[in-house]
Design a protein around this motif. Structure first.
Motif, PDB file in Angstrom:
ATOM      1  N   ARG A  87      -2.757   6.604  -6.399  1.00 41.38           N
ATOM      2  CA  ARG A  87      -1.310   6.829  -6.324  1.00 41.38           C
ATOM      3  C   ARG A  87      -0.727   6.220  -5.051  1.00 41.38           C
ATOM      4  N   VAL A  88      -1.395   6.432  -3.919  1.00 40.69           N
ATOM      5  CA  VAL A  88      -0.906   5.869  -2.657  1.00 40.69           C
ATOM      6  C   VAL A  88      -0.963   4.343  -2.700  1.00 40.69           C
ATOM      7  N   CYS A  89      -2.040   3.803  -3.250  1.00 38.16           N
ATOM      8  CA  CYS A  89      -2.135   2.339  -3.396  1.00 38.16           C
ATOM      9  C   CYS A  89      -0.969   1.810  -4.222  1.00 38.16           C
ATOM     10  N   SER A  90      -0.638   2.507  -5.284  1.00 46.62           N
ATOM     11  CA  SER A  90       0.464   2.101  -6.156  1.00 46.62           C
ATOM     12  C   SER A  90       1.803   2.137  -5.420  1.00 46.62           C
ATOM     13  N   ILE A  91       2.027   3.177  -4.640  1.00 45.33           N
ATOM     14  CA  ILE A  91       3.285   3.290  -3.889  1.00 45.33           C
ATOM     15  C   ILE A  91       3.409   2.146  -2.891  1.00 45.33           C
ATOM     16  N   ILE A  92       2.341   1.877  -2.170  1.00 39.55           N
ATOM     17  CA  ILE A  92       2.372   0.786  -1.187  1.00 39.55           C
ATOM     18  C   ILE A  92       2.628  -0.537  -1.884  1.00 39.55           C
ATOM     19  N   ASP A  93       1.962  -0.760  -3.016  1.00 37.25           N
ATOM     20  CA  ASP A  93       2.124  -2.000  -3.772  1.00 37.25           C
ATOM     21  C   ASP A  93       3.551  -2.142  -4.315  1.00 37.25           C
ATOM     22  N   LYS A  94       4.086  -1.062  -4.875  1.00 34.30           N
ATOM     23  CA  LYS A  94       5.428  -1.099  -5.467  1.00 34.30           C
ATOM     24  C   LYS A  94       6.535  -1.231  -4.419  1.00 34.30           C
ATOM     25  N   SER A  95       6.227  -0.912  -3.176  1.00 32.20           N
ATOM     26  CA  SER A  95       7.266  -0.972  -2.135  1.00 32.20           C
ATOM     27  C   SER A  95       7.746  -2.395  -1.906  1.00 32.20           C
ATOM     28  N   GLY A  96       6.872  -3.370  -2.133  1.00 34.34           N
ATOM     29  CA  GLY A  96       7.230  -4.757  -1.893  1.00 34.34           C
ATOM     30  C   GLY A  96       7.318  -5.105  -0.417  1.00 34.34           C
ATOM     31  N   VAL A  97       6.930  -4.184   0.445  1.00 35.86           N
ATOM     32  CA  VAL A  97       6.989  -4.389   1.884  1.00 35.86           C
ATOM     33  C   VAL A  97       5.658  -4.972   2.358  1.00 35.86           C
ATOM     34  N   ASP A  98       5.728  -5.890   3.294  1.00 35.64           N
ATOM     35  CA  ASP A  98       4.524  -6.469   3.887  1.00 35.64           C
ATOM     36  C   ASP A  98       3.967  -5.459   4.887  1.00 35.64           C
ATOM     37  N   VAL A  99       3.025  -4.655   4.427  1.00 34.51           N
ATOM     38  CA  VAL A  99       2.461  -3.593   5.257  1.00 34.51           C
ATOM     39  C   VAL A  99       1.686  -4.183   6.433  1.00 34.51           C
ATOM     40  N   ALA A 100       1.055  -5.326   6.235  1.00 38.48           N
ATOM     41  CA  ALA A 100       0.343  -5.980   7.342  1.00 38.48           C
ATOM     42  C   ALA A 100       1.308  -6.309   8.476  1.00 38.48           C
ATOM     43  N   GLU A 101       2.510  -6.722   8.124  1.00 44.27           N
ATOM     44  CA  GLU A 101       3.525  -7.023   9.138  1.00 44.27           C
ATOM     45  C   GLU A 101       3.967  -5.740   9.859  1.00 44.27           C
ATOM     46  N   MET A 153      -0.864  15.140   1.305  1.00 42.96           N
ATOM     47  CA  MET A 153      -0.300  13.831   1.020  1.00 42.96           C
ATOM     48  C   MET A 153       0.560  13.881  -0.250  1.00 42.96           C
ATOM     49  N   ASN A 154       0.058  14.548  -1.290  1.00 40.67           N
ATOM     50  CA  ASN A 154       0.827  14.661  -2.525  1.00 40.67           C
ATOM     51  C   ASN A 154       2.122  15.423  -2.305  1.00 40.67           C
ATOM     52  N   THR A 155       2.083  16.458  -1.469  1.00 38.78           N
ATOM     53  CA  THR A 155       3.315  17.194  -1.137  1.00 38.78           C
ATOM     54  C   THR A 155       4.285  16.282  -0.392  1.00 38.78           C
ATOM     55  N   PHE A 156       3.770  15.526   0.567  1.00 39.81           N
ATOM     56  CA  PHE A 156       4.597  14.578   1.317  1.00 39.81           C
ATOM     57  C   PHE A 156       5.264  13.579   0.369  1.00 39.81           C
ATOM     58  N   ILE A 157       4.503  12.993  -0.545  1.00 38.14           N
ATOM     59  CA  ILE A 157       5.047  11.991  -1.470  1.00 38.14           C
ATOM     60  C   ILE A 157       6.066  12.621  -2.418  1.00 38.14           C
ATOM     61  N   ARG A 158       5.811  13.858  -2.827  1.00 35.80           N
ATOM     62  CA  ARG A 158       6.726  14.536  -3.746  1.00 35.80           C
ATOM     63  C   ARG A 158       8.036  14.919  -3.046  1.00 35.80           C
ATOM     64  N   GLU A 159       7.952  15.339  -1.781  1.00 39.03           N
ATOM     65  CA  GLU A 159       9.132  15.850  -1.087  1.00 39.03           C
ATOM     66  C   GLU A 159       9.874  14.816  -0.252  1.00 39.03           C
ATOM     67  N   CYS A 160       9.222  13.719   0.084  1.00 44.88           N
ATOM     68  CA  CYS A 160       9.831  12.701   0.947  1.00 44.88           C
ATOM     69  C   CYS A 160       9.775  11.346   0.246  1.00 44.88           C
ATOM     70  N   ARG A 161      10.903  10.894  -0.214  1.00 40.31           N
ATOM     71  CA  ARG A 161      10.949   9.582  -0.866  1.00 40.31           C
ATOM     72  C   ARG A 161      10.411   8.527   0.095  1.00 40.31           C
ATOM     73  N   VAL A 162       9.543   7.663  -0.417  1.00 38.91           N
ATOM     74  CA  VAL A 162       8.912   6.655   0.428  1.00 38.91           C
ATOM     75  C   VAL A 162       9.619   5.305   0.303  1.00 38.91           C
ATOM     76  N   ILE A 163       9.970   4.918  -0.901  1.00 41.85           N
ATOM     77  CA  ILE A 163      10.524   3.581  -1.159  1.00 41.85           C
ATOM     78  C   ILE A 163      12.047   3.642  -1.249  1.00 41.85           C
ATOM     79  N   GLY A 164      12.703   2.653  -0.647  1.00 39.04           N
ATOM     80  CA  GLY A 164      14.148   2.506  -0.789  1.00 39.04           C
ATOM     81  C   GLY A 164      14.981   3.434   0.071  1.00 39.04           C
ATOM     82  N   VAL A 165      14.428   3.886   1.180  1.00 36.01           N
ATOM     83  CA  VAL A 165      15.171   4.745   2.099  1.00 36.01           C
ATOM     84  C   VAL A 165      15.032   4.168   3.507  1.00 36.01           C
ATOM     85  N   PRO A 166      15.913   4.564   4.430  1.00 36.54           N
ATOM     86  CA  PRO A 166      15.786   4.044   5.800  1.00 36.54           C
ATOM     87  C   PRO A 166      14.429   4.362   6.441  1.00 36.54           C
ATOM     88  N   GLU A 167      13.812   5.445   6.001  1.00 39.19           N
ATOM     89  CA  GLU A 167      12.519   5.864   6.565  1.00 39.19           C
ATOM     90  C   GLU A 167      11.329   5.135   5.952  1.00 39.19           C
TER      91      GLU A 167
END
Length: 197
Positions: A87-101, A153-167
């Motif tokens: 699930r975390v791999c999928s979120i990182i992949d779907k973000s489209g953000v260069d995580v290495a950068e 981690m699952n609680t964090f992902i459920r309660e805090c949007r990861v993609i498409g927010v300033p954070e």
């Protein structure tokens, strides 16, 4: 003996691979996987389920051997943990953000929300957990810690949007920290994991 149990678990896991992983984890990607990928995923889940079931119990305690329990998609099982990893791999992949950068820029992690703080604090306990494992020689301590980290981690992902927010940059870095933690725990336990299920 463990190989025979793992083969049986792999056969049972193959039936379950496409069924998803309960309400805590995103729907399965099995529909997009080739037959070979599905077979590999079933083998990994089956082997991991048996090995994790052996390791998560205190070595001086008895436990009931149950494929059904080992392959459960919720609770303290390898299947739940591997789905959380995917699930975390999928979120990182779907973000489209260069995580290495983001890593290169040393993007700071801000723990402003309670779920972020709980997950970050859990990650920070890792060295204390390793000290305890080395002192007591109990691998089940790593298993308990890994399960707790995945639940937070699952609680964090459920309660805090990861993609498409300033954070997003900060939260992606927290996801990466969690991913590194999970992979380290899996490696210490000798349990394989999947980036996609």
């Amino acid at each position: 003996f463990r190989e025979r149990r793992a083969d049986k678990a792999a056969a049972d896991a193959e039936k379950a691979v496409g069924s998803g992983a309960g309400e805590e984890v995103e729907p399965s990607a099995a529909a997009e996987m080739s037959e070979a990928e599905l077979e590999h995923a079933a083998e990994v889940l089956g082997y991991a389920a048996v090995k994790y079931a052996d390791l998560k119990s205190n070595r001086i305690s008895n436990y009931v051997f149950s494929y059904e329990r080992m392959l459960a998609t919720t609770g303290n099982t390898a299947v739940y943990l591997i789905y959380a990893h995917a699930r975390v791999c999928s979120i990182i992949d779907k973000s489209g953000v260069d995580v290495a950068e983001l890593k290169r820029k040393r993007t700071p992690i801000h723990l402003d929300q309670p779920a972020e703080l709980a997950f970050g604090a859990c990650i920070a306990r890792f060295t204390d957990i390793l000290d305890k494992v080395l002192a007591d020689l109990l691998p089940n301590v790593i298993c308990e810690y890994l399960y707790d980290a995945c639940a937070k981690m699952n609680t964090f992902i459920r309660e805090c949007r990861v993609i498409g927010v300033p954070e997003t940059p900060s939260r992606l870095m927290l996801c990466c920290a969690g991913l590194n933690l999970m992979r380290t725990c899996f490696d210490l336990l000798g349990i394989p994991y999947l980036d996609r299920i």
